[in-house]
Design a protein around this motif. Structure first.
Motif, short mmCIF file in Angstrom:
data_model
loop_
_atom_site.label_atom_id
_atom_site.label_comp_id
_atom_site.label_asym_id
_atom_site.label_seq_id
_atom_site.Cartn_x
_atom_site.Cartn_y
_atom_site.Cartn_z
N PRO A 34 50.58 102.89 -26.60
CA PRO A 34 51.17 103.13 -25.07
C PRO A 34 52.26 102.06 -24.51
O PRO A 34 52.08 101.01 -25.02
CB PRO A 34 49.85 103.09 -24.53
N GLU A 35 53.02 102.50 -23.69
CA GLU A 35 54.06 101.78 -23.19
C GLU A 35 53.70 100.33 -22.71
O GLU A 35 54.26 99.24 -22.94
CB GLU A 35 54.78 102.38 -22.49
N ASP A 36 52.60 100.23 -21.89
CA ASP A 36 52.13 98.82 -21.45
C ASP A 36 51.82 98.10 -22.37
O ASP A 36 51.95 96.97 -22.16
CB ASP A 36 50.91 99.23 -20.25
N GLU A 37 51.25 98.62 -23.57
CA GLU A 37 50.84 97.74 -24.51
C GLU A 37 52.39 97.14 -25.36
O GLU A 37 52.19 96.04 -25.72
CB GLU A 37 49.84 98.22 -25.66
N VAL A 38 52.95 98.18 -25.52
CA VAL A 38 54.29 97.60 -26.14
C VAL A 38 55.04 96.32 -25.02
O VAL A 38 55.52 95.56 -25.83
CB VAL A 38 55.22 98.90 -26.15
N LYS A 85 57.36 82.16 -42.12
CA LYS A 85 56.69 80.91 -41.50
C LYS A 85 55.24 81.44 -41.39
O LYS A 85 54.39 80.98 -40.61
CB LYS A 85 57.04 80.28 -40.41
N GLY A 86 54.96 82.90 -41.56
CA GLY A 86 53.78 83.27 -41.88
C GLY A 86 53.51 84.38 -40.56
O GLY A 86 52.28 85.12 -40.27
N GLY A 87 54.67 84.69 -39.84
CA GLY A 87 54.77 85.48 -38.87
C GLY A 87 54.58 86.98 -39.25
O GLY A 87 55.12 87.39 -40.42
N SER A 88 54.27 87.95 -38.49
CA SER A 88 54.08 89.47 -39.02
C SER A 88 54.66 90.12 -37.87
O SER A 88 54.99 90.06 -36.96
CB SER A 88 52.36 89.74 -39.11
N CYS A 89 54.71 91.61 -38.36
CA CYS A 89 55.17 92.75 -37.68
C CYS A 89 53.93 93.60 -37.24
O CYS A 89 53.75 94.76 -37.54
CB CYS A 89 56.06 93.61 -38.44
N TYR A 90 53.11 92.93 -36.53
CA TYR A 90 51.72 93.59 -36.13
C TYR A 90 51.85 93.99 -34.55
O TYR A 90 51.72 94.96 -34.18
CB TYR A 90 50.59 92.91 -36.60
N PHE A 91 51.75 92.83 -34.00
CA PHE A 91 51.82 92.94 -32.49
C PHE A 91 50.80 93.65 -31.82
O PHE A 91 51.06 94.66 -30.97
CB PHE A 91 53.06 93.27 -32.00
N ASN A 92 49.53 93.38 -32.38
CA ASN A 92 48.39 94.29 -31.78
C ASN A 92 48.61 95.79 -31.92
O ASN A 92 48.50 96.44 -31.06
CB ASN A 92 48.01 93.95 -30.36
N ALA A 93 49.16 96.39 -33.14
CA ALA A 93 49.49 97.45 -33.56
C ALA A 93 50.63 98.09 -32.73
O ALA A 93 50.47 99.57 -32.82
CB ALA A 93 48.16 98.45 -33.76
#
Length: 113
Positions: A34-38, A85-93
């Motif tokens: 959903p756009e608001d989550e993005v 440095k441990g960062g991921s590409c998740y961003f709360n899905a």
């Protein structure tokens, strides 16, 4: 038969690799989120390691001016800057990894092996 199969496998693998032998991994917005989550995830990325200047009003990646395009740039910037440095590409899905370069026109998405 085995030789032909191995040749085909090596050919397919070569298509998936960059010239330096690494798989490209770009972090982009997931269209199903959903756009608001993005938007929330993009704000977090811009405040925590992403260089979001390119998606500002006069930036080279401002157009197209959509949440998905701006978030994809922010997510990828964060991911490329922080993945070692441990960062991921998740961003709360809200994001997914892609092997396709999302760059367009003068807007270039960074990729760091």
């Amino acid at each position: 038969m085995l030789t032909r199969t191995l040749v085909a496998l090596f050919f397919l693998l070569s298509l998936l690799h960059n010239s330096d032998g690494q798989f490209a991994d770009y972090c982009i917005a997931d269209e199903q989120t959903p756009e608001d989550e993005v938007v929330q995830a993009m704000k977090w990325a811009c405040g925590n390691g992403a260089d979001c200047s390119a998606i500002g009003e006069n930036g080279v990646c401002y157009l197209p001016n959509t949440v998905k395009d701006h978030a994809s740039y922010a997510f990828n910037s964060y991911y490329q800057n922080m993945k070692h440095k441990g960062g991921s590409c998740y961003f709360n899905a809200a994001a997914i990894l892609s092997d396709l370069d999302p760059s367009h026109n003068s807007c270039k998405f960074e990729y760091l092996p």
